[in-house]
Design an enzyme around this catalytic site. Structure first.
Site, PDB file in Angstrom:
ATOM      1  N   SER A 128       4.806  12.347   0.147  1.00 34.40           N
ATOM      2  CA  SER A 128       3.886  11.410  -0.522  1.00 34.40           C
ATOM      3  C   SER A 128       3.416  10.321   0.420  1.00 34.40           C
ATOM      4  O   SER A 128       4.030  10.053   1.449  1.00 34.40           O
ATOM      5  CB  SER A 128       4.578  10.750  -1.713  1.00 34.40           C
ATOM      6  OG  SER A 128       5.066  11.722  -2.587  1.00 34.40           O
ATOM      7  N   LYS A 129       2.323   9.677   0.020  1.00 34.37           N
ATOM      8  CA  LYS A 129       1.810   8.525   0.781  1.00 34.37           C
ATOM      9  C   LYS A 129       2.874   7.439   0.839  1.00 34.37           C
ATOM     10  O   LYS A 129       3.588   7.231  -0.148  1.00 34.37           O
ATOM     11  CB  LYS A 129       0.654   7.872   0.013  1.00 34.37           C
ATOM     12  CG  LYS A 129      -0.584   8.620  -0.156  1.00 34.37           C
ATOM     13  CD  LYS A 129      -1.449   7.684  -0.995  1.00 34.37           C
ATOM     14  CE  LYS A 129      -2.736   8.315  -1.402  1.00 34.37           C
ATOM     15  NZ  LYS A 129      -3.671   7.319  -1.895  1.00 34.37           N
TER      16      LYS A 129
END
Ligand code: SAH
Length: 284
Positions: A128-129
């Protein structure tokens, strides 16, 4: 799915309210396997204390002069950006400052490791970011640390490349991290080996069943999205514990959900839109 334009925070630095996201909660609530009342959204942004502010200053002073190399300066910049985006928990920011994200992604993507982007980790999965990871960790921490400032035992569903497990090792006393894909479980083991994180326990298995042997957990965090929260997660959460996970409706639209288990029962709160890989059953 495109995140809302005010992602992840509104102009006041607060999480947008569930009301601003239309019918999502109602649709999720139609799932009979988890009939927890959805309460109104409480913005969870914590405020940094005076000492916390000093910690933050230190975090931002990264650079080649600290002997850690150029990537250290790049990481310091990432942490500064996370703080600007509304992540205020000093221990979460310190963990993001300490763990080398580039160490967990393929060399081809290493130069993008500190940008605010999700990245492929192989086998159709993604990391994920940074701002989504930091946001979830902050939610997990919120109000749940003991006198030593640490979370107790944490269960992570979806080890992936092991990056978040490494971050959790800085925040929790013990980390149980489950992955259903053997290839990623092995990859995470390889990635984490040199870090010698003695409080991280990697488990190959279907995270839908949780890991009863480590229960009860002060916190449970999932990095894969299903249409319902598996009952085992609620059972294995300690009273006073918190679960943070993505949850999706039948159309595939996802939002973060926070579940607090209290002596009075379960409180579920829906937050902002997110985009995670699917939660799947079985081991592959
Ligand atoms: N936290 C990870 C992100 C991994 S992506 C990181 O830092 O890299 C989500 C992961 O969840 C994928 O690796 C996927 O295989 C895994 N996953 C999906 N369903 C699962 C399940 N039922 N049990 C365990 N892992 C699962």
């Amino acid at each position: 799915m495109t995140p809302p334009s005010n992602w992840p925070f509104d102009a006041a630095g607060k999480v947008p309210s569930a009301g601003s996201r239309g019918a999502f909660p109602a649709q999720l609530n139609s799932d009979k396997s988890h009939q927890f009342a959805i309460k109104s959204v409480a913005a969870a942004a914590s405020t940094a204390s005076a000492s916390g502010q000093n910690d933050l200053k230190k975090l931002f002073q990264g650079g080649v002069s600290d002997g850690l190399g150029l990537d250290s300066a790049v990481r310091a910049r990432m942490v500064r950006r996370l703080a600007e985006q509304g992540v205020l928990d000093a221990s979460v920011l310190a963990a993001m400052r300490a763990v080398e994200r580039h160490h967990f992604v393929d060399t081809a993507f290493a130069n993008m490791a500190y940008e605010d982007t999700s990245l492929p980790i192989g086998f159709g999965q993604t990391i994920s970011k940074p701002n989504v990871v930091a946001r979830m960790l902050e939610l997990l921490q919120h109000g749940r640390v003991d006198a030593s400032g640490q979370l107790g035992r944490v269960l992570e569903i979806g080890t992936g490349c092991g990056y978040q497990a490494a971050l959790l090792s800085h925040l929790a006393t013990e980390v149980y991290s489950m992955e259903r894909l053997r290839s990623l479980h092995d990859k995470a083991r390889e990635n984490l080996r040199s870090l010698r994180l003695v409080n991280v326990h990697l488990l190959l298995g279907d995270g839908m069943d949780g890991f009863a042997k480590g229960a009860p957990y002060a916190a449970i965090i999932a990095a894969a999205s299903g249409e319902a929260i598996p009952p085992a997660w609620i059972e294995q959460l300690a009273v006073g514990g918190r679960l943070v996970a993505p949850l999706q409706d039948a159309s595939g639209a996802q939002a973060l959900v926070v579940i607090d288990k209290t002596a009075q029962g379960i409180r579920q709160t829906l937050l902002e839109a997110v985009h995670f890989v699917p939660l799947k059953s079985g081991v592959g």
